[in-house]
Motif scaffolding. Structure first.
Motif, PDB file in Angstrom:
ATOM      1  N   HIS A  17       0.821  -1.218   0.000  1.00  0.00           N
ATOM      2  CA  HIS A  17       0.000   0.000   0.000  1.00  0.00           C
ATOM      3  C   HIS A  17       0.855   1.269   0.000  1.00  0.00           C
ATOM      4  CE1 HIS A  17      -3.616  -2.297   0.520  1.00  0.00           C
ATOM      5  NE2 HIS A  17      -3.176  -2.849   1.642  1.00  0.00           N
ATOM      6  N   GLU A  19       2.027   3.158  -2.287  1.00  0.00           N
ATOM      7  CA  GLU A  19       1.576   4.252  -3.156  1.00  0.00           C
ATOM      8  C   GLU A  19       0.428   5.027  -2.514  1.00  0.00           C
ATOM      9  OE1 GLU A  19       0.847   2.476  -6.982  1.00  0.00           O
ATOM     10  OE2 GLU A  19       2.995   2.307  -7.397  1.00  0.00           O
ATOM     11  N   ARG A  20      -0.426   4.335  -1.795  1.00  0.00           N
ATOM     12  CA  ARG A  20      -1.502   5.027  -1.065  1.00  0.00           C
ATOM     13  C   ARG A  20      -0.930   5.898   0.044  1.00  0.00           C
ATOM     14  NH1 ARG A  20      -5.581  -0.057  -0.278  1.00  0.00           N
ATOM     15  NH2 ARG A  20      -5.900  -0.419  -2.491  1.00  0.00           N
ATOM     16  N   TYR A  21       0.067   5.365   0.748  1.00  0.00           N
ATOM     17  CA  TYR A  21       0.708   6.147   1.816  1.00  0.00           C
ATOM     18  C   TYR A  21       1.352   7.401   1.240  1.00  0.00           C
ATOM     19  CZ  TYR A  21       0.378   1.746   4.486  1.00  0.00           C
ATOM     20  OH  TYR A  21      -0.053   0.606   5.110  1.00  0.00           O
ATOM     21  N   THR A  24      -1.279   9.916   0.268  1.00  0.00           N
ATOM     22  CA  THR A  24      -1.853  10.541   1.463  1.00  0.00           C
ATOM     23  C   THR A  24      -0.928  11.613   2.023  1.00  0.00           C
ATOM     24  OG1 THR A  24      -3.060   8.512   1.989  1.00  0.00           O
ATOM     25  CG2 THR A  24      -2.742  10.089   3.785  1.00  0.00           C
TER      26      THR A  24
END
Length: 190
Positions: A17, A19-21, A24
């Motif tokens: 995850h 890329e999500r972090y 964000t």
């Protein structure tokens, strides 16, 4: 001291995850969060050099979206934005408004590349009612230039850079902290 943080960010960079972090953190940094996305961008590119430009694209898009949120804070929550700007320096609200009327595009482009907290630029742009379309274009240019330059350099020189980072961890950590504090101090002095 910085070794544990570095190891943690490298581990996070390899997470499914990650890329999500990164998105964000990039979003939040452009509107309200004090830590720049480089803390995730650099280890992610070092861990996955072949995806350097994809990572820079995610960072850029999320930063521009966060910039739009910062702009909305300044535009719709003017009294709150006034307090945020005044927190950094007395008279900053009026100074930012005057500066934007005179040099709006240059301010956005230059400050988007510097250690000056980008959230101040985005909030001040909203407060000043800088044209939103132009603001988005300028944010895309300046943030893209910054993140793609980092990605390019790390993709090309990643292995030696990683060795330098690991050998001089404490020095680099303190330099990053100094740049952050210096960015905030520079805002207070300008």
């Amino acid at each position: 001291m910085f070794r544990a943080l570095y190891d943690w960010t490298l581990k996070l960079a390899g997470h499914r995850h990650s890329e999500r972090y990164l998105a964000t953190i990039s979003f939040a940094e452009s509107s309200f969060f004090p830590i720049p996305p480089d803390v995730m961008l650099v280890p992610m590119v070092l861990a996955r050099r072949e995806q350097a430009y994809r990572i820079a694209t995610i960072c850029t898009l999320a930063s521009v979206l966060g910039g739009m949120f910062g702009y909305a804070i300044g535009y719709f929550l003017t009294s709150f934005a006034h307090q945020v700007l005044e927190f950094f320096r007395h008279g900053a609200f009026e100074d930012f408004t005057a500066a934007y009327q005179k040099w709006g595009a240059a301010l956005i482009l230059v400050k988007g590349l510097t250690p000056i907290p980008f959230k101040l630029v985005t909030i001040a742009s909203g407060v000043s009612h800088y044209p939103l379309g132009i603001f988005i274009i300028l944010c895309t240019i300046t943030r893209g230039a910054r993140f793609f330059l980092v990605a390019f350099l790390l993709k090309k020189y990643g292995e030696p850079v990683q060795r330098v980072i690991e050998e001089r961890m404490n020095l680099i950590g303190w330099m990053v902290i100094a740049a952050l504090v210096g960015g905030f101090a520079l805002v207070a002095l300008l």
